[in-house]
Scaffold this motif. Structure first.
Motif, PDB file in Angstrom:
ATOM      1  N   GLN A  51       0.549  -0.976  -0.455  1.00 21.70           N
ATOM      2  CA  GLN A  51      -0.059  -0.526   0.311  1.00 21.70           C
ATOM      3  C   GLN A  51       1.263   1.071  -0.218  1.00 21.70           C
ATOM      4  OE1 GLN A  51      -2.686  -0.882   3.536  1.00 21.70           O
ATOM      5  NE2 GLN A  51      -4.470  -1.591   1.263  1.00 21.70           N
ATOM      6  N   ASP A  52       2.238   1.192   0.435  1.00 19.13           N
ATOM      7  CA  ASP A  52       3.631   2.112   0.717  1.00 19.13           C
ATOM      8  C   ASP A  52       3.301   2.532  -0.629  1.00 19.13           C
ATOM      9  OD1 ASP A  52       2.316   2.944   3.217  1.00 19.13           O
ATOM     10  OD2 ASP A  52       4.814   0.853   3.546  1.00 19.13           O
ATOM     11  N   ASN A  53       3.607   1.388  -1.855  1.00 16.21           N
ATOM     12  CA  ASN A  53       4.173   1.644  -2.827  1.00 16.21           C
ATOM     13  C   ASN A  53       3.179   1.940  -3.917  1.00 16.21           C
ATOM     14  OD1 ASN A  53       6.687   1.175  -2.294  1.00 16.21           O
ATOM     15  ND2 ASN A  53       6.415  -1.030  -2.643  1.00 16.21           N
ATOM     16  N   ILE A  54       2.064   1.226  -4.040  1.00 18.22           N
ATOM     17  CA  ILE A  54       1.005   1.559  -4.985  1.00 18.22           C
ATOM     18  C   ILE A  54      -0.418   2.995  -5.044  1.00 18.22           C
ATOM     19  CG2 ILE A  54      -0.568   0.560  -6.239  1.00 18.22           C
ATOM     20  CD1 ILE A  54       1.561  -0.740  -6.948  1.00 18.22           C
TER      21      ILE A  54
ATOM     22  N   MET B  35      -8.347  -2.364   1.160  1.00 16.98           N
ATOM     23  CA  MET B  35      -7.806  -2.652   3.069  1.00 16.98           C
ATOM     24  C   MET B  35      -8.115  -1.474   3.391  1.00 16.98           C
ATOM     25  SD  MET B  35      -7.099  -7.239   2.745  1.00 16.98           S
ATOM     26  CE  MET B  35      -7.451  -7.138   4.412  1.00 16.98           C
ATOM     27  N   ASP B  36      -8.246  -1.943   5.106  1.00 22.14           N
ATOM     28  CA  ASP B  36      -7.660  -0.545   6.339  1.00 22.14           C
ATOM     29  C   ASP B  36      -5.856  -1.107   5.932  1.00 22.14           C
ATOM     30  OD1 ASP B  36      -9.850   0.938   6.169  1.00 22.14           O
ATOM     31  OD2 ASP B  36     -10.741  -0.700   7.552  1.00 22.14           O
ATOM     32  N   LYS B  37      -5.107  -0.492   6.053  1.00 20.95           N
ATOM     33  CA  LYS B  37      -3.915  -0.588   6.228  1.00 20.95           C
ATOM     34  C   LYS B  37      -3.383  -1.608   7.603  1.00 20.95           C
ATOM     35  CE  LYS B  37       0.669   1.779   6.207  1.00 20.95           C
ATOM     36  NZ  LYS B  37       1.714   2.572   5.170  1.00 20.95           N
ATOM     37  N   GLN B  41      -1.385  -4.930   7.014  1.00 19.32           N
ATOM     38  CA  GLN B  41       0.440  -4.500   8.202  1.00 19.32           C
ATOM     39  C   GLN B  41      -0.113  -5.811   9.315  1.00 19.32           C
ATOM     40  OE1 GLN B  41       2.544  -2.909   7.560  1.00 19.32           O
ATOM     41  NE2 GLN B  41       1.598  -1.753   6.165  1.00 19.32           N
ATOM     42  N   GLU B  42      -1.608  -6.475   9.557  1.00 21.10           N
ATOM     43  CA  GLU B  42      -1.282  -7.722  10.815  1.00 21.10           C
ATOM     44  C   GLU B  42      -1.548  -8.471   9.749  1.00 21.10           C
ATOM     45  OE1 GLU B  42      -5.315  -7.425  12.446  1.00 21.10           O
ATOM     46  OE2 GLU B  42      -5.574  -9.672  12.579  1.00 21.10           O
ATOM     47  N   PHE B  43      -1.671  -8.820   8.505  1.00 22.77           N
ATOM     48  CA  PHE B  43      -1.595 -10.182   7.929  1.00 22.77           C
ATOM     49  C   PHE B  43      -0.236 -10.387   7.430  1.00 22.77           C
ATOM     50  CE2 PHE B  43      -3.604 -11.730   3.112  1.00 22.77           C
ATOM     51  CZ  PHE B  43      -2.905 -13.372   3.167  1.00 22.77           C
TER      52      PHE B  43
END
Ligand code: ZN
Ligand code: ZN
Lengths: 196, 196
Positions: A51-54, B35-37, B41-43
């Protein structure tokens, strides 16, 4: 006797993904257990940074790694046409045709009464901020009820701005059989007939 | 026009999982994007620590978080019976029945000519190291060709050790219809008939 907590945690993570039920999530967790450690670590890192990259392109809403997508940055493309699509997937699909050389605008969904998705939930207002110099807007939302509703909504607003607006054609897919076509598709195909 | 690298990387990670093809992997990557960040991150963290936290029990091969599983550590269980199963999933299935109170031994697969899985690839030798005080071994591998082959193989070795060996029964599943049953199941069901 219950699954160990770490196992259940991973099952839960998989279950949050669309189309993956309890049984599939369990099967995936077992599979991860049997995977090479390096692949699992790679998976974890890819997820962590994903998510940081896209990002969504600040101009059109397409996915990209910087602020603006390749297409918006490409000055050789026709800046006077914008093709409006529902999702980044549709941009890739359109680009495969290699016939369209204008710009895109990605709505990230459709207006939907059922989902409660309104105009404000979509990437719509930014479309109307980039209409200077634009001659045509092609409405390429899906030929579904929601896609049609959204296209009609946009067409009305664009008419007020005196922008030429078009909708992609419906009809029989190439290579399909008439007797397998649903009635609505066949009707659209008849209505859209052209002289040969 | 290609997908951004980080996107393709995640698609590749999903594609390595069983039953997930190119299109599904793409769909999952798009979903992760939305998805929620905190969930993503948890995943990632769950995946990262998964293999470190989950081990195979040093005695029976079942999955657990420490060195030994709950069942092997439970001294109230009948230490004289071992139920041999193919996978940890089968242990959980057996435990749900709440009728079996002995121990387990998880093979992690079956002998299979097709996959090239031999005795040495399975958790078999350790079974023969834990037979002191064991009166019965129940062979609960699946009623498939590979499961039967493996059960027969183990039965021969156990006969040499004078251990009472049994095989779980085949027959019609409860609630099923005779006219839907395959012939082999019906045959097994006839052969295994009991006086009432
Ligand atoms: Zn863009
Ligand atoms: Zn154990």
């Amino acid at each position: 006797m219950n699954y160990p907590k770490s196992f259940l945690d991973l099952v839960e993570c998989f279950k949050r993904l669309p189309g993956i039920g309890g049984k599939s999530a369990e099967r995936l967790a077992y599979y991860v257990l049997s995977m090479d450690k390096e692949y699992v670590q790679e998976f974890a890192h890819t997820l962590m940074n994903f998510q940081d990259n896209i990002h969504y392109c600040k101009k059109c809403g397409h996915i990209c790694e910087g602020d603006y997508c390749e297409i918006c940055q490409d000055e050789t493309r026709d800046q006077s046409v914008i093709c409006v699509v529902e999702s980044p997937k549709d941009v890739f699909a359109m680009e495969k045709v290699r016939e369209y050389h204008g710009l895109y605008h990605v709505l990230h969904g459709t207006i939907s009464m059922i989902d409660g998705t309104t105009v404000d939930d979509l990437n719509i207002s930014s479309l109307f901020e980039r209409l200077d110099g634009v001659k045509e807007v092609i409405l390429a939302t899906n030929p579904t009820r929601e896609g049609e509703t959204t296209a009609l909504f946009l067409a009305k607003l664009l008419a007020k701005r005196n922008i030429e607006t078009s909708r992609i054609a419906n009809g029989l897919p190439i290579g399909s059989n008439i007797d397998y076509a649903d009635e609505l598709t066949l009707l659209k195909s008849l209505e859209g007939r052209k002289k040969i």
